[in-house]
Design a protein around this motif. Structure first.
Motif, PDB file in Angstrom:
ATOM      1  N   LYS A   5      25.933  44.936  74.479  1.00 13.63           N
ATOM      2  CA  LYS A   5      24.721  45.445  73.817  1.00 13.63           C
ATOM      3  C   LYS A   5      24.204  44.532  72.698  1.00 13.63           C
ATOM      4  O   LYS A   5      23.026  44.229  72.643  1.00 13.63           O
ATOM      5  N   GLU A   6      25.109  44.071  71.809  1.00 13.49           N
ATOM      6  CA  GLU A   6      24.643  43.250  70.678  1.00 13.49           C
ATOM      7  C   GLU A   6      24.090  41.902  71.140  1.00 13.49           C
ATOM      8  O   GLU A   6      23.160  41.366  70.557  1.00 13.49           O
ATOM      9  N   LEU A   7      24.630  41.380  72.229  1.00  9.65           N
ATOM     10  CA  LEU A   7      24.124  40.107  72.756  1.00  9.65           C
ATOM     11  C   LEU A   7      22.787  40.314  73.475  1.00  9.65           C
ATOM     12  O   LEU A   7      21.907  39.461  73.403  1.00  9.65           O
ATOM     13  N   VAL A   8      22.639  41.449  74.135  1.00  5.31           N
ATOM     14  CA  VAL A   8      21.361  41.780  74.797  1.00  5.31           C
ATOM     15  C   VAL A   8      20.242  41.799  73.754  1.00  5.31           C
ATOM     16  O   VAL A   8      19.166  41.244  73.979  1.00  5.31           O
ATOM     17  N   ASP A   9      20.517  42.411  72.599  1.00  8.60           N
ATOM     18  CA  ASP A   9      19.514  42.458  71.530  1.00  8.60           C
ATOM     19  C   ASP A   9      19.148  41.046  71.064  1.00  8.60           C
ATOM     20  O   ASP A   9      17.990  40.754  70.785  1.00  8.60           O
ATOM     21  N   LYS A  10      20.130  40.172  70.979  1.00  2.82           N
ATOM     22  CA  LYS A  10      19.904  38.777  70.587  1.00  2.82           C
ATOM     23  C   LYS A  10      19.051  38.047  71.638  1.00  2.82           C
ATOM     24  O   LYS A  10      18.187  37.247  71.287  1.00  2.82           O
ATOM     25  N   LYS A  15      15.758  28.222  68.740  1.00  2.00           N
ATOM     26  CA  LYS A  15      16.810  27.264  69.097  1.00  2.00           C
ATOM     27  C   LYS A  15      18.189  27.736  68.637  1.00  2.00           C
ATOM     28  O   LYS A  15      19.155  27.700  69.394  1.00  2.00           O
ATOM     29  N   GLN A  16      18.272  28.196  67.370  1.00  2.00           N
ATOM     30  CA  GLN A  16      19.553  28.642  66.808  1.00  2.00           C
ATOM     31  C   GLN A  16      20.053  29.903  67.521  1.00  2.00           C
ATOM     32  O   GLN A  16      21.244  30.026  67.805  1.00  2.00           O
ATOM     33  N   LEU A  17      19.153  30.830  67.824  1.00  2.00           N
ATOM     34  CA  LEU A  17      19.520  32.057  68.540  1.00  2.00           C
ATOM     35  C   LEU A  17      20.093  31.730  69.918  1.00  2.00           C
ATOM     36  O   LEU A  17      21.112  32.293  70.320  1.00  2.00           O
ATOM     37  N   ILE A  18      19.457  30.813  70.619  1.00  2.00           N
ATOM     38  CA  ILE A  18      19.928  30.429  71.956  1.00  2.00           C
ATOM     39  C   ILE A  18      21.314  29.798  71.859  1.00  2.00           C
ATOM     40  O   ILE A  18      22.193  30.093  72.670  1.00  2.00           O
ATOM     41  N   GLU A  34      27.115  30.228  72.873  1.00  2.00           N
ATOM     42  CA  GLU A  34      28.488  30.211  72.337  1.00  2.00           C
ATOM     43  C   GLU A  34      29.213  31.505  72.645  1.00  2.00           C
ATOM     44  O   GLU A  34      30.387  31.502  73.016  1.00  2.00           O
ATOM     45  N   LYS A  35      28.518  32.644  72.490  1.00  2.00           N
ATOM     46  CA  LYS A  35      29.140  33.946  72.769  1.00  2.00           C
ATOM     47  C   LYS A  35      29.460  34.102  74.261  1.00  2.00           C
ATOM     48  O   LYS A  35      30.427  34.732  74.635  1.00  2.00           O
TER      49      LYS A  35
END
Length: 114
Positions: free
Chosen positions: A7-12, A102-105, A110-111
């Protein structure tokens, strides 16, 4: 293959798409995503899990893996459409130019590797 994001990665992922929409470049839909994956210009691919029939997007994760492009599965095509800034659900979104995302991607990739 395709990475099913928590879930937290989906939001990202949605956030990265929204930021890229404003400051970079997106391609929406299965055909457009397929084209940018084949060219190797996509930075991140988001595929909706609730696409019916699933055959529509089955080739996307395989192509992305072949080209070394990160591919994330998100639960909803409606939310994917909203994140991409369109009024209709979309099966697939490709970030072509990151802009300020760029930083979000980088964080998402990494995750995914963990």
């Amino acid at each position: 293959m395709v990475y099913e994001a928590p879930k937290e990665l989906v939001d990202k992922v949605y956030e990265a798409i929204e930021v890229a929409k404003a400051t970079g470049k997106l391609r929406k839909g299965t055909n457009e995503a397929t084209k940018v994956i084949e060219k190797g210009t996509a930075k991140l691919i988001a595929v909706a899990k609730d696409v019916n029939p699933p055959e529509i997007t089955m080739h996307i994760p395989l192509l992305a893996e072949e080209k070394g492009i990160p591919c994330v599965q998100v639960p909803s095509k409606e939310e994917l459409g909203v994140a991409a800034g369109i009024d209709v659900p979309t099966s697939c979104v490709a970030i072509v130019q990151e802009g300020d995302s760029k930083q979000l991607i980088k964080e998402i990739v990494e995750k995914m590797r963990k």
